[in-house]
Write a protein that holds these residues in place. Structure first.
Motif, mmCIF file in Angstrom:
data_model
loop_
_atom_site.group_PDB
_atom_site.id
_atom_site.type_symbol
_atom_site.label_atom_id
_atom_site.label_comp_id
_atom_site.label_asym_id
_atom_site.label_seq_id
_atom_site.Cartn_x
_atom_site.Cartn_y
_atom_site.Cartn_z
ATOM 1 N N TYR A 1 18.919 12.892 -9.416
ATOM 2 C CA TYR A 1 17.786 11.973 -9.579
ATOM 3 C C TYR A 1 17.127 12.193 -10.929
ATOM 4 O O TYR A 1 16.841 13.325 -11.325
ATOM 5 C CB TYR A 1 16.763 12.220 -8.459
ATOM 6 N N TRP B 1 9.617 9.720 -7.091
ATOM 7 C CA TRP B 1 10.289 10.534 -6.086
ATOM 8 C C TRP B 1 9.419 10.674 -4.843
ATOM 9 O O TRP B 1 9.886 10.506 -3.715
ATOM 10 C CB TRP B 1 10.631 11.925 -6.630
ATOM 11 N N ARG C 1 17.193 17.573 -7.562
ATOM 12 C CA ARG C 1 17.062 16.441 -6.653
ATOM 13 C C ARG C 1 18.311 15.582 -6.724
ATOM 14 O O ARG C 1 18.710 15.146 -7.803
ATOM 15 C CB ARG C 1 15.824 15.616 -7.009
ATOM 16 N N ILE D 1 20.539 12.209 -5.029
ATOM 17 C CA ILE D 1 20.384 10.951 -4.307
ATOM 18 C C ILE D 1 21.755 10.307 -4.132
ATOM 19 O O ILE D 1 22.579 10.319 -5.047
ATOM 20 C CB ILE D 1 19.405 10.003 -5.046
ATOM 21 N N ALA E 1 18.727 11.333 0.234
ATOM 22 C CA ALA E 1 18.230 12.097 -0.913
ATOM 23 C C ALA E 1 17.694 13.438 -0.430
ATOM 24 O O ALA E 1 17.299 13.587 0.731
ATOM 25 C CB ALA E 1 17.142 11.330 -1.657
#
Length: 342
Positions: free
Chosen positions: A5, A12, A42, A44, A54
């Motif tokens: 991400y 977010w 992160r 996704i 995610a």
């Protein structure tokens, strides 16, 4: 398609909240965990540009090995958590071996459990809390919620209204008060230290945007207790609670919870997760939570993935050492209590 991400922190958090993600998936939680030595990545997943899943993943890296933890279990379709997911994590972190631990705060179903087992996950050998929790419905007004509570709980709450209880919202300068409340509880319950003063300061500052926290004193300034929750959209999770010896006699936990629930509702919370329950080891806390009118919900709970035989061996040894340490600690506590009685 899995990708790292690269959007803003604000976007977010909106993604977490719009998909009923846990507060432990929010940016504020990973910022707090950074103060304890964790980094975060992160990821996704999408299909034809449509969101699938995610996760905000906490990471501790050790040369060619990394320990990864997904608090709250991420959000979206858990069925996509397969070998490719683990491979992407290894590639981003830059290590060949990982141990991945997840605490799923999604309701347990046979089909979801089957999907995880099919994708080579296994139930975690070392439990981190209970997989059973209680959900408190905040969609009702105050009178209705009081009627939903047990007769004994309502009686104790009304008792608290007649006691000398003053409730405050702490500032970042009040960390010593929170620490003293915790230490008082730790002493009379014979518990290990929960948070240091430094950690409490970080909690008050790093979690400021998602934390609702109250503490209580009497008119003499005696410490009574505290209670706090973390909020993500229409969802809240019980985060910290403590009562002093004096506070228990004054029923301060009832007044604190009610004040906290009112503020959570004011902020748009509908479902309040009361936190893990243990009917046998912590019967008093279980009765308090049950008395509010909350209902039991079973989560998927803790799962782990180690990938290769090397990772599995390392983790099994660590689990064995931790389990042995806890067993020794429990035995020493029993012997100490026995010697005090005699």
């Amino acid at each position: 398609i899995w990708a790292q991400y690269n959007g803003s922190n604000n976007d977010w958090n909106k993604l977490v909240q719009s998909n009923s993600g846990s507060p432990y998936q929010l940016i504020e939680w990973s910022e707090y965990k950074k103060t304890l030595g964790w980094e975060s990545i992160r990821l996704i997943a999408s299909n034809n540009e449509q969101f699938i899943f995610a996760a905000n993943i906490l990471v501790k890296k050790y040369v060619i090995f990394a320990v990864c933890y997904i608090p709250g279990g991420g959000f979206g379709m858990l069925q996509v958590l397969d070998k490719k997911f683990h491979h992407v994590i290894c590639k981003i972190i830059g290590v060949p071996y990982i141990y991945l631990r997840v605490s799923f705060q999604q309701a347990h179903t046979v089909s979801l459990q089957g999907s995880l087992l099919k994708n080579k996950w296994r139930k975690a050998k070392l439990k981190l809390g209970s997989s059973e929790t209680m959900m408190y419905d905040l969609s009702h007004d105050e009178n209705s919620r009081l009627l939903m509570a047990s007769k004994n709980w309502r009686h104790n709450y009304k008792r608290s209204l007649k006691r000398d209880i003053n409730i405050y919202t702490p500032s970042s300068d009040d960390s010593i008060i929170i620490k003293n409340i915790l230490e008082n509880m730790q002493r009379y319950k014979n518990l290990d230290s929960i948070f240091s003063e430094h950690e409490i300061k970080n909690i008050l500052t790093k979690l400021d945007g998602i934390l609702v926290l109250y503490y209580a004193l009497n008119s003499n300034g005696d410490l009574l207790g505290m209670r706090g929750a973390l909020i993500s959209g229409d969802r809240a999770v019980d985060f910290i609670a403590a009562s002093t010896e004096c506070g228990r006699k004054e029923y301060s936990s009832y007044a604190l919870f009610w004040e906290l629930s009112k503020e959570c509702k004011r902020r748009g919370v509908i479902m309040y997760d009361m936190g893990g329950i243990d009917k046998l080891a912590n019967h008093g806390v279980y009765n308090f939570k049950k008395g509010t009118g909350s209902v039991i919900v079973k989560y998927l709970g803790g799962y782990e993935w180690a990938g290769c035989i090397v990772s599995k061996i390392v983790i099994n040894v660590v689990v064995l050492l931790i389990a042995s340490k806890n067993t020794i600690k429990q035995l020493s506590t029993i012997f100490r209590r026995h010697s005090l009685k005699n």
